[in-house]
Design a protein around this motif. Structure first.
Motif, PDB file in Angstrom:
ATOM      1  N   THR A  68       0.831  -1.215   0.000  1.00 23.43           N
ATOM      2  CA  THR A  68       0.000   0.000   0.000  1.00 23.43           C
ATOM      3  C   THR A  68       0.861   1.259   0.000  1.00 23.43           C
ATOM      4  N   LEU A  69       1.908   1.272   0.809  1.00 26.64           N
ATOM      5  CA  LEU A  69       2.793   2.437   0.852  1.00 26.64           C
ATOM      6  C   LEU A  69       3.535   2.618  -0.471  1.00 26.64           C
ATOM      7  N   PHE A  70       3.926   1.510  -1.103  1.00 28.01           N
ATOM      8  CA  PHE A  70       4.605   1.583  -2.395  1.00 28.01           C
ATOM      9  C   PHE A  70       3.686   2.164  -3.465  1.00 28.01           C
ATOM     10  N   VAL A  71       2.443   1.686  -3.517  1.00 29.81           N
ATOM     11  CA  VAL A  71       1.485   2.205  -4.503  1.00 29.81           C
ATOM     12  C   VAL A  71       1.183   3.673  -4.226  1.00 29.81           C
ATOM     13  N   LEU A  72       1.053   4.042  -2.949  1.00 27.17           N
ATOM     14  CA  LEU A  72       0.816   5.440  -2.598  1.00 27.17           C
ATOM     15  C   LEU A  72       1.975   6.319  -3.059  1.00 27.17           C
ATOM     16  N   ALA A  73       3.208   5.840  -2.863  1.00 24.27           N
ATOM     17  CA  ALA A  73       4.375   6.610  -3.307  1.00 24.27           C
ATOM     18  C   ALA A  73       4.374   6.792  -4.817  1.00 24.27           C
ATOM     19  N   LEU A  74       4.009   5.748  -5.553  1.00 24.43           N
ATOM     20  CA  LEU A  74       3.927   5.869  -7.020  1.00 24.43           C
ATOM     21  C   LEU A  74       2.874   6.891  -7.426  1.00 24.43           C
ATOM     22  N   LEU A  75       1.734   6.872  -6.752  1.00 24.55           N
ATOM     23  CA  LEU A  75       0.679   7.838  -7.080  1.00 24.55           C
ATOM     24  C   LEU A  75       1.135   9.263  -6.812  1.00 24.55           C
ATOM     25  N   VAL A  76       1.820   9.471  -5.688  1.00 30.21           N
ATOM     26  CA  VAL A  76       2.319  10.813  -5.366  1.00 30.21           C
ATOM     27  C   VAL A  76       3.329  11.273  -6.414  1.00 30.21           C
ATOM     28  N   ILE A  77       4.235  10.380  -6.834  1.00 34.85           N
ATOM     29  CA  ILE A  77       5.227  10.718  -7.859  1.00 34.85           C
ATOM     30  C   ILE A  77       4.541  11.098  -9.171  1.00 34.85           C
ATOM     31  N   VAL A  78       3.534  10.316  -9.551  1.00 29.29           N
ATOM     32  CA  VAL A  78       2.815  10.596 -10.800  1.00 29.29           C
ATOM     33  C   VAL A  78       2.130  11.957 -10.728  1.00 29.29           C
ATOM     34  N   VAL A  79       1.465  12.219  -9.592  1.00 33.42           N
ATOM     35  CA  VAL A  79       0.742  13.485  -9.455  1.00 33.42           C
ATOM     36  C   VAL A  79       1.704  14.680  -9.478  1.00 33.42           C
ATOM     37  N   MET A  80       2.838  14.549  -8.778  1.00 34.61           N
ATOM     38  CA  MET A  80       3.770  15.672  -8.670  1.00 34.61           C
ATOM     39  C   MET A  80       4.627  15.855  -9.921  1.00 34.61           C
ATOM     40  N   LYS A  81       5.006  14.774 -10.569  1.00 34.57           N
ATOM     41  CA  LYS A  81       5.971  14.865 -11.662  1.00 34.57           C
ATOM     42  C   LYS A  81       5.327  14.976 -13.033  1.00 34.57           C
ATOM     43  N   PHE A  82       4.127  14.413 -13.184  1.00 37.56           N
ATOM     44  CA  PHE A  82       3.546  14.337 -14.518  1.00 37.56           C
ATOM     45  C   PHE A  82       2.260  15.135 -14.654  1.00 37.56           C
ATOM     46  N   ASN A  83       2.089  16.147 -13.824  1.00 36.58           N
ATOM     47  CA  ASN A  83       0.936  17.032 -14.040  1.00 36.58           C
ATOM     48  C   ASN A  83       1.264  18.024 -15.154  1.00 36.58           C
ATOM     49  N   ALA A  84       0.255  18.730 -15.640  1.00 32.79           N
ATOM     50  CA  ALA A  84       0.421  19.614 -16.805  1.00 32.79           C
ATOM     51  C   ALA A  84       1.387  20.764 -16.533  1.00 32.79           C
ATOM     52  N   LYS A  85       1.433  21.226 -15.280  1.00 32.97           N
ATOM     53  CA  LYS A  85       2.320  22.342 -14.949  1.00 32.97           C
ATOM     54  C   LYS A  85       3.785  21.913 -14.909  1.00 32.97           C
ATOM     55  N   ALA A  86       4.060  20.779 -14.278  1.00 35.24           N
ATOM     56  CA  ALA A  86       5.443  20.320 -14.142  1.00 35.24           C
ATOM     57  C   ALA A  86       5.963  19.639 -15.405  1.00 35.24           C
ATOM     58  N   ASN A  87       5.051  19.138 -16.225  1.00 32.31           N
ATOM     59  CA  ASN A  87       5.454  18.388 -17.415  1.00 32.31           C
ATOM     60  C   ASN A  87       4.572  18.794 -18.594  1.00 32.31           C
ATOM     61  N   PRO A  88       4.771  20.007 -19.122  1.00 25.97           N
ATOM     62  CA  PRO A  88       3.880  20.514 -20.168  1.00 25.97           C
ATOM     63  C   PRO A  88       3.962  19.725 -21.473  1.00 25.97           C
ATOM     64  N   VAL A  89       5.104  19.090 -21.737  1.00 22.84           N
ATOM     65  CA  VAL A  89       5.242  18.287 -22.961  1.00 22.84           C
ATOM     66  C   VAL A  89       5.320  16.817 -22.556  1.00 22.84           C
ATOM     67  N   PRO A  90       4.194  16.098 -22.616  1.00 21.01           N
ATOM     68  CA  PRO A  90       4.183  14.708 -22.144  1.00 21.01           C
ATOM     69  C   PRO A  90       4.979  13.799 -23.066  1.00 21.01           C
ATOM     70  N   SER A  91       5.502  12.732 -22.482  1.00 24.80           N
ATOM     71  CA  SER A  91       6.230  11.728 -23.261  1.00 24.80           C
ATOM     72  C   SER A  91       5.251  10.951 -24.133  1.00 24.80           C
ATOM     73  N   ARG A  92       5.730  10.547 -25.297  1.00 27.65           N
ATOM     74  CA  ARG A  92       4.905   9.752 -26.212  1.00 27.65           C
ATOM     75  C   ARG A  92       5.295   8.272 -26.180  1.00 27.65           C
ATOM     76  N   THR A  93       6.032   7.872 -25.155  1.00 30.50           N
ATOM     77  CA  THR A  93       6.415   6.471 -25.011  1.00 30.50           C
ATOM     78  C   THR A  93       5.179   5.614 -24.782  1.00 30.50           C
ATOM     79  N   THR A  94       5.038   4.541 -25.537  1.00 35.29           N
ATOM     80  CA  THR A  94       3.867   3.664 -25.421  1.00 35.29           C
ATOM     81  C   THR A  94       4.204   2.323 -24.773  1.00 35.29           C
ATOM     82  N   HIS A  95       5.455   1.921 -24.790  1.00 37.14           N
ATOM     83  CA  HIS A  95       5.833   0.626 -24.211  1.00 37.14           C
ATOM     84  C   HIS A  95       7.149   0.767 -23.471  1.00 37.14           C
TER      85      HIS A  95
END
Length: 279
Positions: A68-95
């Motif tokens: 649970t703590l590991f999944v929570l940490a991943l969610l926090v990283i995703v929210v903080m690192k990959f939001n539109a403000k912090a990452n305006p140009v998203p990666s196009r990696t599919t795999h």
């Protein structure tokens, strides 16, 4: 009269502290072999099977907490690192082969790690060792009958006693067994499906009419241990307790001699309810 926010806060804090005190106090001073007020843990163990159940429970609790703590940490990283403000140009990696293999393989390894102690515990519960004593427990509406085929083949009924404590668990005639002996319990039902359950011994098995199920326990502590029918069996299902008194060998031998005389007539009840036996 209106209460200020400070008074409300202090009131809520006091209630929380009182509740926590009751909860921890109930757990700390829980009596062996019976439930306690505000109990939030498993009952104290009094058998090898229950020792293993407690260990497996604690193992799973730690594992689930880490996941649970590991999944929570991943969610926090995703929210903080990959939001539109912090990452305006998203990666196009599919795999990502490494990540795809990892999120498939790691859960499989976790499940395998859980299955090994799980199967070991199931085998311990179901593989009845060589017994020192056999008792037959028959569930009836709404009481239990116990037979001792190894000790003179006497049988008696065990009904809830309203004048005994603990409430709804005290009975008129307890099952009596010796300490540190392997007790094989043959369980069946006389009318409908019941369930023979003793939390402190890690025992729970259905009592089915026309079928003889087997379970076992080895009580490692003397004293009184309580359980209940754990299968909805009718209107007085809640008034069908199980009480087992664990004694030393010499006390058990003495009880057997007394029981042979007491129950020699075989005059057992044919019906019981919450109000007591009806002859």
């Amino acid at each position: 009269m209106r209460m200020s926010m400070g008074h409300v806060g202090r009131h809520l804090l006091g209630s929380a502290v009182a509740g926590l005190t009751l909860a921890t106090g109930g757990a700390a001073y829980a009596e062996l072999g019976q439930p306690a007020p505000w109990e939030w843990t498993l009952q104290q163990s009094a058998s090898p099977v229950m020792d293993n159940i407690v260990w497996f429970h604690n193992f799973l609790f730690v594992l689930i907490t880490l996941i649970t703590l590991f999944v929570l940490a991943l969610l926090v990283i995703v929210v903080m690192k990959f939001n539109a403000k912090a990452n305006p140009v998203p990666s196009r990696t599919t795999h990502n082969t490494l990540i795809e293999v990892a999120w498939t393989l790691v859960p499989v390894l976790i499940l395998v790690g859980i299955s090994v102690p799980s199967f070991r515990l199931l085998f311990l519960e179901l593989d009845v060792p060589k017994a020192d004593l056999t008792i037959k427990a028959t569930g009836k509406q709404w009481y239990w009958s116990y037979a001792y085929p190894d000790n003179g083949k006497f049988e008696f009924d065990s009904l809830m006693a309203q004048d005994k404590q603990p409430r709804l668990l005290g009975v008129d005639n307890e099952m009596v067994v010796p300490v540190n002996k392997v007790i094989r319990v043959q369980v069946t039902g006389a009318d409908v499906i019941h369930a023979f359950a003793l939390p402190a011994f890690g025992v729970k098995i259905d009592a089915i009419p026309g079928r003889l199920n087997e379970t076992w326990f080895k009580a490692t502590k003397t004293g009184m241990f309580y359980g209940q029918c754990s299968e909805l069996c009718g209107k007085d299902h809640a008034f069908m307790p199980i009480a087992i008194r664990v004694v030393e060998d010499k006390d058990f031998a003495s009880w057997v001699e007394t029981a042979k005389k007491k129950y020699a007539s075989g005059g057992t009840s044919t019906f019981a309810s919450a109000a007591g036996p009806t002859q």
